[in-house]
Design an enzyme around this catalytic site. Structure first.
Site, PDB file in Angstrom:
ATOM      1  N   THR A 126     -23.737 -12.785 -29.633  1.00 28.81           N
ATOM      2  CA  THR A 126     -25.138 -13.093 -29.026  1.00 28.81           C
ATOM      3  C   THR A 126     -25.135 -12.679 -27.709  1.00 28.81           C
ATOM      4  O   THR A 126     -24.646 -13.800 -27.094  1.00 28.81           O
ATOM      5  CB  THR A 126     -25.076 -15.197 -29.445  1.00 28.81           C
ATOM      6  N   ASN A 151     -18.596  -3.519  -7.226  1.00 33.82           N
ATOM      7  CA  ASN A 151     -20.042  -3.270  -7.037  1.00 33.82           C
ATOM      8  C   ASN A 151     -20.885  -1.370  -7.609  1.00 33.82           C
ATOM      9  O   ASN A 151     -22.250  -1.927  -8.303  1.00 33.82           O
ATOM     10  CB  ASN A 151     -20.472  -3.913  -6.121  1.00 33.82           C
ATOM     11  N   PRO A 164     -11.729  -9.800  -8.896  1.00 29.86           N
ATOM     12  CA  PRO A 164     -10.557  -9.697  -9.416  1.00 29.86           C
ATOM     13  C   PRO A 164     -10.761  -8.055 -10.052  1.00 29.86           C
ATOM     14  O   PRO A 164     -12.568  -8.673 -10.726  1.00 29.86           O
ATOM     15  CB  PRO A 164     -10.362 -10.444 -10.455  1.00 29.86           C
ATOM     16  N   HIS A 197     -20.670 -12.261  -7.126  1.00 34.81           N
ATOM     17  CA  HIS A 197     -19.801 -11.409  -6.401  1.00 34.81           C
ATOM     18  C   HIS A 197     -20.494 -11.829  -5.001  1.00 34.81           C
ATOM     19  O   HIS A 197     -20.195 -10.726  -3.978  1.00 34.81           O
ATOM     20  CB  HIS A 197     -20.349  -9.734  -6.319  1.00 34.81           C
ATOM     21  N   ASP A 198     -21.480 -12.385  -5.202  1.00 35.51           N
ATOM     22  CA  ASP A 198     -21.587 -12.305  -3.606  1.00 35.51           C
ATOM     23  C   ASP A 198     -20.782 -14.093  -2.651  1.00 35.51           C
ATOM     24  O   ASP A 198     -20.471 -13.746  -1.576  1.00 35.51           O
ATOM     25  CB  ASP A 198     -22.880 -13.341  -3.323  1.00 35.51           C
ATOM     26  N   ARG A 253     -24.105 -12.827 -12.280  1.00 30.66           N
ATOM     27  CA  ARG A 253     -22.904 -11.842 -11.686  1.00 30.66           C
ATOM     28  C   ARG A 253     -23.106 -11.384 -10.305  1.00 30.66           C
ATOM     29  O   ARG A 253     -22.233 -11.606  -9.830  1.00 30.66           O
ATOM     30  CB  ARG A 253     -22.955 -10.541 -12.329  1.00 30.66           C
ATOM     31  N   HIS A 279     -19.285 -14.390 -19.144  1.00 32.25           N
ATOM     32  CA  HIS A 279     -19.069 -13.193 -20.323  1.00 32.25           C
ATOM     33  C   HIS A 279     -19.495 -13.782 -21.596  1.00 32.25           C
ATOM     34  O   HIS A 279     -19.399 -12.178 -23.110  1.00 32.25           O
ATOM     35  CB  HIS A 279     -17.527 -12.421 -20.346  1.00 32.25           C
ATOM     36  N   THR A 280     -20.609 -14.593 -22.056  1.00 24.66           N
ATOM     37  CA  THR A 280     -20.985 -15.032 -23.092  1.00 24.66           C
ATOM     38  C   THR A 280     -22.566 -13.730 -22.880  1.00 24.66           C
ATOM     39  O   THR A 280     -22.749 -14.078 -23.952  1.00 24.66           O
ATOM     40  CB  THR A 280     -21.307 -16.617 -23.037  1.00 24.66           C
ATOM     41  N   GLY A 300     -18.543 -15.737   1.443  1.00 28.10           N
ATOM     42  CA  GLY A 300     -18.756 -17.079   0.744  1.00 28.10           C
ATOM     43  C   GLY A 300     -20.432 -17.014   0.525  1.00 28.10           C
ATOM     44  O   GLY A 300     -21.166 -15.174   0.646  1.00 28.10           O
ATOM     45  N   ASP A 315     -20.810  -9.849 -25.255  1.00 21.19           N
ATOM     46  CA  ASP A 315     -20.196 -11.200 -26.569  1.00 21.19           C
ATOM     47  C   ASP A 315     -21.073 -10.085 -27.185  1.00 21.19           C
ATOM     48  O   ASP A 315     -21.979  -9.961 -27.376  1.00 21.19           O
ATOM     49  CB  ASP A 315     -20.636 -12.304 -26.457  1.00 21.19           C
ATOM     50  N   VAL A 339     -17.317 -12.592  -1.921  1.00 20.26           N
ATOM     51  CA  VAL A 339     -17.055 -11.802  -0.589  1.00 20.26           C
ATOM     52  C   VAL A 339     -17.894 -12.342   0.792  1.00 20.26           C
ATOM     53  O   VAL A 339     -19.208 -12.585   1.131  1.00 20.26           O
ATOM     54  CB  VAL A 339     -17.947 -10.755  -0.687  1.00 20.26           C
TER      55      VAL A 339
HETATM   56  C1  HEM Z   1     -12.630 -13.841 -14.281  1.00 17.54           C
HETATM   57  C2  HEM Z   1     -12.673 -12.955 -13.629  1.00 17.54           C
HETATM   58  C3  HEM Z   1     -13.381 -11.662 -13.488  1.00 17.54           C
HETATM   59  C4  HEM Z   1     -13.698 -10.238 -13.916  1.00 17.54           C
HETATM   60  C5  HEM Z   1     -12.224 -10.073 -14.340  1.00 17.54           C
HETATM   61  C6  HEM Z   1     -14.732 -10.069 -14.284  1.00 17.54           C
HETATM   62  C7  HEM Z   1     -14.653  -8.132 -14.181  1.00 17.54           C
HETATM   63  C8  HEM Z   1     -15.997  -8.142 -15.221  1.00 17.54           C
HETATM   64  C9  HEM Z   1     -16.476  -7.191 -15.636  1.00 17.54           C
HETATM   65  C10 HEM Z   1     -15.369  -5.669 -15.742  1.00 17.54           C
HETATM   66  C11 HEM Z   1     -18.097  -6.411 -16.111  1.00 17.54           C
HETATM   67  C12 HEM Z   1     -18.746  -5.295 -16.157  1.00 17.54           C
HETATM   68  C13 HEM Z   1     -19.059  -4.128 -15.120  1.00 17.54           C
HETATM   69  C14 HEM Z   1     -19.208  -2.905 -15.745  1.00 17.54           C
HETATM   70  O1  HEM Z   1     -18.649  -2.380 -16.348  1.00 17.54           O
HETATM   71  O2  HEM Z   1     -20.234  -2.317 -15.076  1.00 17.54           O
HETATM   72  C15 HEM Z   1     -18.375  -7.940 -15.741  1.00 17.54           C
HETATM   73  C16 HEM Z   1     -19.399  -8.367 -16.405  1.00 17.54           C
HETATM   74  C17 HEM Z   1     -20.156  -9.300 -16.280  1.00 17.54           C
HETATM   75  N1  HEM Z   1     -19.360 -10.642 -15.438  1.00 17.54           N
HETATM   76 FE1  HEM Z   1     -17.832 -10.288 -14.876  1.00 17.54          FE
HETATM   77  N2  HEM Z   1     -15.740 -10.912 -13.785  1.00 17.54           N
HETATM   78  C18 HEM Z   1     -15.188 -11.873 -14.209  1.00 17.54           C
HETATM   79  C19 HEM Z   1     -15.561 -13.276 -13.594  1.00 17.54           C
HETATM   80  C20 HEM Z   1     -16.906 -13.659 -13.657  1.00 17.54           C
HETATM   81  C21 HEM Z   1     -17.700 -14.912 -13.402  1.00 17.54           C
HETATM   82  C22 HEM Z   1     -16.978 -15.848 -12.278  1.00 17.54           C
HETATM   83  C23 HEM Z   1     -19.324 -14.442 -13.808  1.00 17.54           C
HETATM   84  C24 HEM Z   1     -19.907 -15.305 -13.047  1.00 17.54           C
HETATM   85  C25 HEM Z   1     -20.180 -17.072 -13.044  1.00 17.54           C
HETATM   86  C26 HEM Z   1     -19.640 -13.280 -14.327  1.00 17.54           C
HETATM   87  C27 HEM Z   1     -20.795 -12.675 -15.421  1.00 17.54           C
HETATM   88  C28 HEM Z   1     -20.462 -11.424 -15.603  1.00 17.54           C
HETATM   89  C29 HEM Z   1     -21.464 -10.765 -15.874  1.00 17.54           C
HETATM   90  C30 HEM Z   1     -22.625 -12.148 -16.401  1.00 17.54           C
HETATM   91  C31 HEM Z   1     -21.463 -10.145 -16.344  1.00 17.54           C
HETATM   92  C32 HEM Z   1     -22.243  -8.977 -17.220  1.00 17.54           C
HETATM   93  C33 HEM Z   1     -23.452  -8.503 -16.152  1.00 17.54           C
HETATM   94  C34 HEM Z   1     -24.392  -7.287 -16.495  1.00 17.54           C
HETATM   95  O3  HEM Z   1     -24.864  -7.237 -17.808  1.00 17.54           O
HETATM   96  O4  HEM Z   1     -25.000  -7.101 -15.679  1.00 17.54           O
HETATM   97  N3  HEM Z   1     -18.005 -12.345 -14.312  1.00 17.54           N
HETATM   98  N4  HEM Z   1     -17.534  -8.605 -14.905  1.00 17.54           N
END
Ligand code: HEM
Ligand SMILES: *[C@@H]1O[C@H](CO)[C@@H](O)[C@H](O)[C@H]1NC(C)=O
Ligand SMILES: *[C@@H]1O[C@H](CO)[C@@H](O)[C@H](O)[C@H]1NC(C)=O
Ligand SMILES: *[C@@H]1O[C@H](CO)[C@@H](O)[C@H](O)[C@H]1NC(C)=O
Ligand SMILES: *[C@@H]1O[C@H](CO)[C@@H](O)[C@H](O)[C@H]1NC(C)=O
Ligand SMILES: *[C@@H]1O[C@H](CO)[C@@H](O)[C@H](O)[C@H]1NC(C)=O
Length: 329
Positions: A252, A102, A172, A74-75, A70, A202-203, A80, A249, A78
Site C-alpha cells: 500500500t 538530500n 544515516p 532531514h530538517d 521526509r 517508509h510505509t 535541530g 512499501d 541537522v
Molecule cells: C532509520 C533511518 C533511515 C534511513 C537510512 C532512511 C533512508 C531513506 C532513503 C535512502 C530513502 C529513499 C531516498 C531516495 O532514494 O531518493 C528514504 C525515503 C523516505 N524516508 Fe527514510 N530513512 C530513514 C528514516 C526515516 C524517517 C525517520 C522518516 C520520517 C519519519 C523517513 C521518511 C521517509 C519517507 C517518507 C521517504 C519517501 C520520500 C519520498 O517518496 O519522497 N525515513 N529514506
C-alpha cells in the site's frame, strides 16, 4: 537575637533569587517552550490554511505527503528542527540541499513555498517555516490514512544551515547496519524504539534504484521473488537507471499503515536499513509487535514524531521568522 531577622531575611531573599534562577534555567533548557497553542492568538487559522494546501497537493500526487514527512526528518537531524534544510544555495553560501542524503532525492520544497505564501497572507511574519514543516507532516500522515496528533509549535527559523553535518552521516545512509541506526538516533536523543517506529514512515513514498541496488543484487536476507521484481527496473550497473523509483512499501505505497513491518517479516524491506530492523537483532520483537498491532505502531509513531520535533528548536529571540523559506530575511 537582633541579627537573626536580618539574617533570615537575607537568606530568604537570596534563596528566592536562587529559586528564580533555577526556574529560569529549567524553562530555558526544557523544550516546554513549544506548545500546541502557540499560534492560537496570533494565527488561529494556520491549521486550516496548511491543511487545505496539503490536501489538494496530496489529491494530485499522494507521494508528496511522504516527501514532506521526509523533509521534516532531514530538517530535524541537522542542527535541530529549524528550517535549515529549506535554505537555497547562493554563490557565497552552501546549504543542505545538495548534501548526499538530500541531493536529487529530497523533494517537496515547492509545496512548502506554496503553504508559506498562503500563511503569510493571513498572518504575515508570524509562523515559522520550521513549524510549517511540522504541521504539514502531520497533515500528510492524516490525509494518507495515519493517526492525528497535536503538534508542538513555537519554533523559529535558523539563519544558517550546515552542509557538512547534512553530508557526513548525521542522517544515516540506507547501507546502515542496526548499530549505526541506533547510534545515529541516540545522538539526537531518540531511542531505538523511536527509531523503529519512525522507520515506519517508509510505509509510503519511494526510493531511487541507487539506494537499494546493492540490496537487490547482493544480499541474501531478501525474498527472491521480490528481489527479481525490483531488478527489472533497477539495472545492476552503477550509473544506469540510478533514479528509477520503487515503492518503499510494495503493498500500500500511498497509505500510512503498518504494512511496512509486515513486509520486513517476509524479507521484503526495500532498503538495507529497513531489513536490518528485522534480521535476528535486538529490534525483531518490536517489528513483530508493530506488524501485528497497528494501534501500537500509531501510538509509538506519534510519540516519536513529537520527540523528533522537539530536537533543538530555536525559540524566544533566537533565529527569525523567515518571510521566504528559501532565504534568510
Ligand atoms: C532509520 C533511518 C533511515 C534511513 C537510512 C532512511 C533512508 C531513506 C532513503 C535512502 C530513502 C529513499 C531516498 C531516495 O532514494 O531518493 C528514504 C525515503 C523516505 N524516508 Fe527514510 N530513512 C530513514 C528514516 C526515516 C524517517 C525517520 C522518516 C520520517 C519519519 C523517513 C521518511 C521517509 C519517507 C517518507 C521517504 C519517501 C520520500 C519520498 O517518496 O519522497 N525515513 N529514506
Ligand atoms: C548534486 O547533484 C547534481 C546533479 O546530479 C550534481 O551535478 C552535483 O555535483 C551534486 N552536488 C553535490 C554537492 O554532490
Ligand atoms: C556543522 O556540522 C559539523 C559536523 O557535524 C560540525 O562539526 C560543525 O561544528 C557544524 N558547524 C556549525 C557552524 O555549526
Ligand atoms: C556497522 O556499521 C558501522 C559504521 O559503518 C561499522 O563501523 C561497524 O563495524 C558495523 N557493525 C557491524 C556489526 O557490522
Ligand atoms: C556486489 O558485491 C560485489 C562484491 O562485493 C561488488 O563488486 C559489486 O559491485 C556489488 N554489486 C552491486 C550491484 O552493488
Ligand atoms: C557500485 O556502487 C556501490 C555503492 O555505491 C559500490 O559499493 C560498488 O563498489 C560499486 N560497484 C562498482 C562496480 O563500481
Amino acid at each position: 537575637m537582633a541579627l537573626s531577622p536580618i539574617r533570615s531575611s537575607t537568606f530568604s531573599s537570596s534563596s528566592a533569587i536562587v529559586t528564580l534562577a533555577v526556574l529560569l534555567l529549567l524553562t530555558r533548557t526544557s523544550s516546554a517552550t513549544l506548545s500546541k497553542n502557540f499560534y492560537s492568538k496570533t494565527c488561529p487559522n494556520v491549521f486550516n490554511t496548511v491543511k487545505s494546501v496539503v490536501k489538494s497537493a496530496v489529491a494530485k500526487e499522494p507521494r508528496i505527503g511522504a516527501s514532506i514527512v521526509r523533509l521534516f526528518f532531514h530538517d530535524c537531524f541537522v542542527q535541530g528542527c529549524d528550517g535549515s534544510i529549506l535554505l537555497d544555495d547562493t554563490p557565497t553560501f552552501q546549504g543542505e540541499k545538495t548534501a548526499a542524503a538530500n541531493n536529487n532525492s529530497v523533494r517537496g520544497y515547492e509545496l512548502i513555498d506554496d503553504i508559506k505564501s498562503k500563511v503569510e497572507k493571513i498572518c504575515p511574519g508570524v509562523v515559522s517555516c520550521a513549524d510549517i514543516l511540522d504541521i504539514a507532516s502531520r497533515d500528510s500522515v492524516v490525509l494518507l490514512g495515519g493517526p492525528f496528533w497535536n503538534v508542538r509549535l513555537g519554533r523559529r527559523d535558523s539563519r544558517s544551515a550546515n552542509f557538512t553535518a547534512a553530508n557526513t552521516g548525521v542522517i544515516p545512509p540506507p547501507t546502515s547496519n542496526l548499530t549505526n541506526l541506533i547510534t545515529r538516533f541516540q545522538d539526537q536523543g531518540l531511542s531505538a524504539r523511536d527509531m523503529v517506529a519512525l522507520s515506519g514512515a517508509h510505509t509510503f513514498g519511494k526510493a531511487r534504484c541507487t539506494s537499494f541496488r546493492d540490496r537487490i543484487y547482493n544480499q541474501t536476507n531478501i525474498d527472491r521473488t521480490f528481489a527479481l521484481a525490483r531488478q527489472r527496473r533497477c539495472p545492476r550497473t552503477n550509473g544506469t537507471g540510478d533514479n528509477n523509483l520503487a515503492n518503499l512499501d510494495f503493498r500500500t505505497p500511498n497509505h500510512f499503515d503498518n504494512n511496512y513491518f509486515k513486509n520486513l517479516l517476509i524479507k521484503r524491506g526495500l532498503l538495507n536499513s529497513d531489513q536490518v530492523l528485522f534480521n535476528g537483532g535486538s529490534t525483531d520483537s518490536l517489528v513483530r509487535t508493530y506488524s501485528q498491532n497497528n494501534k501500537a505502531f500509531d501510538s509509538d509513531f506519534v510519540k516519536a514524531m513529537i520527540r523528533m520535533g522537539d530536537i533543538k528548536p530555536l525559540t524566544g529571540s533566537q533565529g527569525e521568522i523567515r518571510k521566504n523559506c528559501r532565504r534568510v530575511n
